[in-house]
Design a protein around this motif. Structure first.
Motif, short mmCIF file in Angstrom:
data_model
loop_
_atom_site.label_atom_id
_atom_site.label_comp_id
_atom_site.label_asym_id
_atom_site.label_seq_id
_atom_site.Cartn_x
_atom_site.Cartn_y
_atom_site.Cartn_z
N GLN A 36 0.81 -1.21 0.00
CA GLN A 36 0.00 0.00 0.00
C GLN A 36 0.85 1.27 0.00
O GLN A 36 0.33 2.36 0.19
CB GLN A 36 -0.96 -0.02 1.18
N GLY A 37 2.16 1.10 -0.20
CA GLY A 37 3.03 2.26 -0.31
C GLY A 37 3.33 2.94 1.01
O GLY A 37 3.82 4.07 1.02
N MET A 38 3.07 2.25 2.12
CA MET A 38 3.33 2.82 3.44
C MET A 38 3.41 1.67 4.44
O MET A 38 2.91 0.58 4.18
CB MET A 38 2.21 3.77 3.84
N PRO A 39 4.03 1.89 5.60
CA PRO A 39 4.01 0.86 6.64
C PRO A 39 2.57 0.61 7.11
O PRO A 39 1.77 1.55 7.22
CB PRO A 39 4.86 1.47 7.77
N THR A 40 2.29 -0.65 7.39
CA THR A 40 0.95 -1.01 7.86
C THR A 40 1.05 -2.05 8.97
O THR A 40 2.07 -2.73 9.12
CB THR A 40 0.09 -1.60 6.72
#
Length: 198
Positions: A36-40
């Protein structure tokens, strides 16, 4: 009368085809994205047919740096860093190397493999949903996966309309020898820091 009915059926078919195109494109967009293009962080529930559910927390920085923390049943934590898998039996205080991993394929190669599977996409569904007062775009589809083994799958994504994040995903899988359902509840974790074993 027959001509009128045939005309109505043709119009209905054309209308459904026009709607299905963008919906299928949207499903493939979600299905092929690497992350998702970010830390999750996610809370995952895995249910094999005929067995008690298993739950874990999953923390994701990248394809090559992530950590799974089993909740039920409690087990050792598993960390991937670079091309090495580690395990910790003391809640992350110490890490033991488990094995070396193959280098991850590039984002382009991964997308190409998924696009091949996406050729089997059918029964795509796109609509709106609301959960606890939050508006979502719900996108679902049936797909046949052929990596490792052939499985029949129904994937459903709930994408928040306010930020575009996949907040929930449900993967129903049927294989020759088992049936499984994985539910992921996902949220952004911009300040996420994961261990880096020495």
């Amino acid at each position: 009368m027959k001509i009128f009915l045939s005309g109505c059926l043709l119009l209905a078919t054309l209308a459904s085809t026009a709607i299905a195109g963008p919906c299928e494109d949207r499903f493939i967009e979600l299905f092929t994205q690497q992350d998702q293009g970010m830390p999750t962080k996610a809370f995952n529930t895995t249910e094999f047919k005929g067995a008690p559910p298993m739950t874990n927390e999953f923390y994701y920085l990248s394809q090559s740096h992530n950590m799974s923390v089993p909740v039920s049943p409690p087990q050792a934590r598993v960390l991937t860093h670079g091309t090495v898998m580690y395990q910790s039996s003391d809640e992350g205080k110490t890490w033991v190397k488990v094995r070396d991993l193959e280098p991850p394929v590039s984002a382009e190669e991964a997308a190409a493999l998924k696009l091949k599977d996406a050729e089997t996409l059918r029964d795509a569904l796109c609509d709106d949903d609301e959960i606890d007062g939050v508006a979502y775009e719900r996108i679902a589809g049936a797909i046949t996966l052929t990596q490792g083994m052939t499985t029949e799958n129904r994937y459903t994504y709930w994408v928040r309309k306010d930020n575009g994040i996949i907040a929930r995903a449900v993967y129903d899988t049927k294989a020759p020898n088992f049936e499984m359902k994985i539910t992921q509840d996902i949220e952004p974790a911009p300040d996420l820091v994961l261990p880096v074993p020495e």
